[in-house]
Enzyme design. Structure first.
Site, PDB file in Angstrom:
ATOM      1  N   GLY A  57       0.810  -1.100   0.129  1.00 28.57           N
ATOM      2  CA  GLY A  57       0.022  -0.116   0.104  1.00 28.57           C
ATOM      3  C   GLY A  57       0.815   1.368  -0.188  1.00 28.57           C
ATOM      4  N   CYS A  84       5.424  -6.395   1.501  1.00 35.55           N
ATOM      5  CA  CYS A  84       5.735  -5.005   1.801  1.00 35.55           C
ATOM      6  C   CYS A  84       5.058  -3.698   2.455  1.00 35.55           C
ATOM      7  CB  CYS A  84       5.108  -4.340  -0.211  1.00 35.55           C
ATOM      8  SG  CYS A  84       5.927  -2.788  -0.582  1.00 35.55           S
ATOM      9  N   TYR A  85       4.341  -3.016   2.160  1.00 37.83           N
ATOM     10  CA  TYR A  85       3.663  -2.630   3.719  1.00 37.83           C
ATOM     11  C   TYR A  85       3.108  -3.333   4.060  1.00 37.83           C
ATOM     12  CZ  TYR A  85       0.447   0.639   6.102  1.00 37.83           C
ATOM     13  OH  TYR A  85       0.252   1.740   6.965  1.00 37.83           O
ATOM     14  N   HIS A 175       7.454  -8.184  -3.880  1.00 34.83           N
ATOM     15  CA  HIS A 175       6.421  -8.329  -4.480  1.00 34.83           C
ATOM     16  C   HIS A 175       5.947  -9.434  -4.777  1.00 34.83           C
ATOM     17  CE1 HIS A 175       3.354  -4.607  -3.493  1.00 34.83           C
ATOM     18  NE2 HIS A 175       5.370  -3.761  -3.120  1.00 34.83           N
ATOM     19  N   GLU A 177       4.013 -10.944  -5.860  1.00 32.84           N
ATOM     20  CA  GLU A 177       2.375 -11.443  -7.043  1.00 32.84           C
ATOM     21  C   GLU A 177       2.893 -10.983  -8.454  1.00 32.84           C
ATOM     22  OE1 GLU A 177       3.280  -9.280  -4.676  1.00 32.84           O
ATOM     23  OE2 GLU A 177       1.691  -7.427  -4.495  1.00 32.84           O
ATOM     24  N   GLY A 229     -21.745  -8.835 -28.348  1.00 32.42           N
ATOM     25  CA  GLY A 229     -20.972  -9.129 -28.788  1.00 32.42           C
ATOM     26  C   GLY A 229     -19.989  -9.366 -28.966  1.00 32.42           C
ATOM     27  N   VAL A 231     -16.409 -10.497 -26.267  1.00 32.91           N
ATOM     28  CA  VAL A 231     -15.802 -11.348 -24.988  1.00 32.91           C
ATOM     29  C   VAL A 231     -17.053 -11.109 -23.586  1.00 32.91           C
ATOM     30  CG1 VAL A 231     -14.219 -12.549 -24.327  1.00 32.91           C
ATOM     31  CG2 VAL A 231     -14.224 -12.398 -26.133  1.00 32.91           C
ATOM     32  N   ASP A 232     -16.573 -10.079 -22.701  1.00 32.58           N
ATOM     33  CA  ASP A 232     -17.124  -9.676 -22.022  1.00 32.58           C
ATOM     34  C   ASP A 232     -18.308  -9.515 -22.159  1.00 32.58           C
ATOM     35  OD1 ASP A 232     -14.097  -8.858 -21.890  1.00 32.58           O
ATOM     36  OD2 ASP A 232     -14.098  -6.654 -22.010  1.00 32.58           O
ATOM     37  N   LYS A 374      -8.682 -10.414 -18.639  1.00 30.55           N
ATOM     38  CA  LYS A 374      -9.607 -11.155 -19.949  1.00 30.55           C
ATOM     39  C   LYS A 374      -9.295 -12.467 -19.876  1.00 30.55           C
ATOM     40  CE  LYS A 374     -10.892  -9.665 -24.097  1.00 30.55           C
ATOM     41  NZ  LYS A 374     -11.282  -8.401 -23.831  1.00 30.55           N
TER      42      LYS A 374
END
Ligand code: XMP
Length: 518
Positions: A57, A84-85, A175, A177, A229, A231-232, A374
């Site tokens: 953060g 981290c934080y 980090h 991640e 139409g 994908v999402d 996505k």
């Protein structure tokens, strides 16, 4: 449904918090993110997580009133990993020290060296002497809590991986991640193993959880969804339909500027294959008439955006009695719409997107894809039974072919463009290049050139082929087709499409260009 093991991520406002959740999903664990302001002793106990991760953060634990964890977290006998934080918070709460300055800030790449003390947290790491990690911190830990040990350090961070093995409380200054921490996923996986997770989360269980949640949230109410139409919105519609069936109505606003046969494919798939209630709002005359004589790209985009809202509102009013609007908002849309500096960012193009539309409609939003990226949405789409070829289609912009027709758009130009575009895409498929390319399309230029065909003079349009590679659409490079491909495609277009007598290839990268021409 299998019982989900839950990991709680307490979010201190890092830009990477969703990435932690994403990495955990990749490792087969479901996690929930809760902002630090919303977690207290009581709901933490009720939530009963199997483990907790404290995110990074922007704050400093040295500031007055800076964010903290609930007090009982470290007495709950559950594993905790501070990042981290998050590391600095746990150090501070458990009696260690954090300091600022003295040249120990680190941003970007750093290299870890391990200490002589063993920990399962780093199993499988350190195949070389050192490990590349990604740092982003100003403050640093200067003294660890009494029961802690040091497992690894960098030149500027002597306490880069620390922990209390007995209590299973760990902290990392970097980090794990982010992609640039090369073995970050391994470290997270080790933490999950230490915490005893079975790692049985799958996209199928995510689908089931979401369907359950949607049923609870929506109840007997009705929902509308603007189907583009893409994908999402397609995955959103299919998911909500699984949850509430005929209480969902989709509205497909057809502006007449979709690719060849695309509207029919979309309607047939949703109506016949999925049996979803769908209104085909065929308003191409309205769009094309309003766009008559308009050549300015921003004006075109704004007209299309405005008409879209008008048409959508008109059709949804006709349905009446609707409580919810479903949108296919993804996590990157959420993060991009939040300004971390609070300042406005410059508008390059007024993006039109079916998400983000009818603000004036007083409907409650349902956004079931809000925490997904996505590629995860694509996986969910497959899980829901959407055909793979549909799910893996190239992105297509909301304003459609209007922005691939610089200058005025009209029916004749659209007909020529659709034909040329379908030839180009078929060529790309024939050469097995479709999945290697982020996006490919034809642009019909407002330029005519002289040519000779047979023995006659021609005076026809010029088109440009555009094909780019990209990871996220933010930057892009042109695709290096070979000459055989380009020559064959150019011949096919000129021979088969009446109205085009010259083909060019756009070799501009982004930046300085954009992917679309307008
Ligand atoms: P640009 O042209 O800005 O495009 O480099 C980046 C990506 O965004 C797509 N795009 C849009 N998508 N509504 C959308 O939903 C829009 O108005 C829009 N304009 C561009 C573009 O196709 C590319 O994938």
């Amino acid at each position: 449904m299998s019982k989900l093991e839950r990991l709680l991520i307490i979010d201190f406002g890092s830009q990477f918090t969703q990435l932690i959740a994403r990495r955990l999903r990749e490792l087969g664990v479901f996690s929930e993110i809760i902002p630090f302001q919303k977690v207290d002793d009581k709901n933490l106990k009720e939530y009963n997580p199997k483990a907790v991760i404290l995110s990074g953060g922007p704050a400093s634990v040295l500031e007055k009133n800076s964010p903290r964890t609930p007090l009982n977290l470290f007495d709950m006998d559950i594993p905790v990993l501070g990042i981290c934080y998050g590391l600095q918070v746990l150090v501070k709460v458990l009696g260690g020290q954090v300091e600022r300055g003295k040249g120990t800030a680190e941003f970007g790449r750093a290299f870890l060296k391990k200490s002589v003390i063993q920990t399962d947290l780093i199993n499988g790491m350190f195949s070389d002497d050192s490990e590349q990690v990604w740092m982003s911190h100003g403050d640093h830990v200067s003294e660890i809590p009494l029961s802690f040990q040091v497992f690894a350090s960098t030149e500027s961070a002597p306490f880069a991986i620390i922990g209390d093995k007995k209590k299973k409380i760990y902290g990392v200054q970097f980090h794990p991640e982010v992609y640039h921490t090369l073995n970050g996923s391994k470290l997270l996986d080790n933490f999950l193993k230490i915490s005893g997770f079975k790692k049985n989360w799958t996209m199928k269980s995510y689908k089931e959880t979401k369907i359950n949640q949607l049923q609870k949230t929506i109840g007997d109410q009705r929902v509308i969804c603007a189907l583009s139409g893409g994908v999402d919105s397609s995955v959103t519609a299919a998911l909500i339909h699984k949850a509430i069936g005929s209480k969902l109505t989709c509205i497909y606003v057809d502006h007449g500027m979709m690719r060849l046969n695309e509207s029919d494919e979309i309607i047939n798939m949703f109506k016949d294959y999925f049996n979803i209630k769908i209104i085909h709002a065929n308003e191409s005359d309205l769009f094309l008439n309003t766009l008559k004589g308009i050549v300015d790209p921003e004006e075109k985009r704004k007209i299309i955006g405005r008409l879209f809202i008008e048409v959508f509102t008109k059709y949804s009013n006709e349905i009446g009695n609707i409580k919810f609007l479903a949108q296919g908002t993804l996590y990157p849309d959420v993060i991009e719409s939040v300004s971390f500096t609070g300042g406005p960012s410059e508008t390059i193009k007024s993006h039109h997107n079916v998400g983000g539309l009818p603000k004036n409609m007083q409907l409650e939003l349902v956004e079931p894809l809000r925490e997904l990226f996505k590629d995860e949405v694509r996986k969910l789409g497959i899980e829901l039974g959407l055909p793979k070829h549909f799910i893996s289609r190239h992105p297509f912009p909301g304003p459609g072919l209007a922005i691939r027709c610089p200058g005025e758009v009209n029916l004749n130009k659209l007909k020529i463009l659709k034909h040329a575009d379908s030839i180009f895409i078929n060529q790309i498929k024939k050469y097995n290049l479709y999945d290697k390319i982020w996006q490919a399309f034809v642009v019909l230029l407002p330029v005519r050139s002289v040519g000779v065909m047979g023995d006659g003079r021609t005076y026809d349009f010029v088109c440009s082929l555009r094909a780019v590679t990209s990871v996220d659409g933010m930057t892009a490079d042109f695709y290096p087709f070979d000459n055989e491909f380009l020559g064959e495609t150019s011949n096919k277009i000129i021979n088969e499409v009446r109205g085009i007598n010259r083909v060019t290839y756009d070799i501009t990268s982004k930046p300085p260009g954009t992917i679309e021409w307008e």
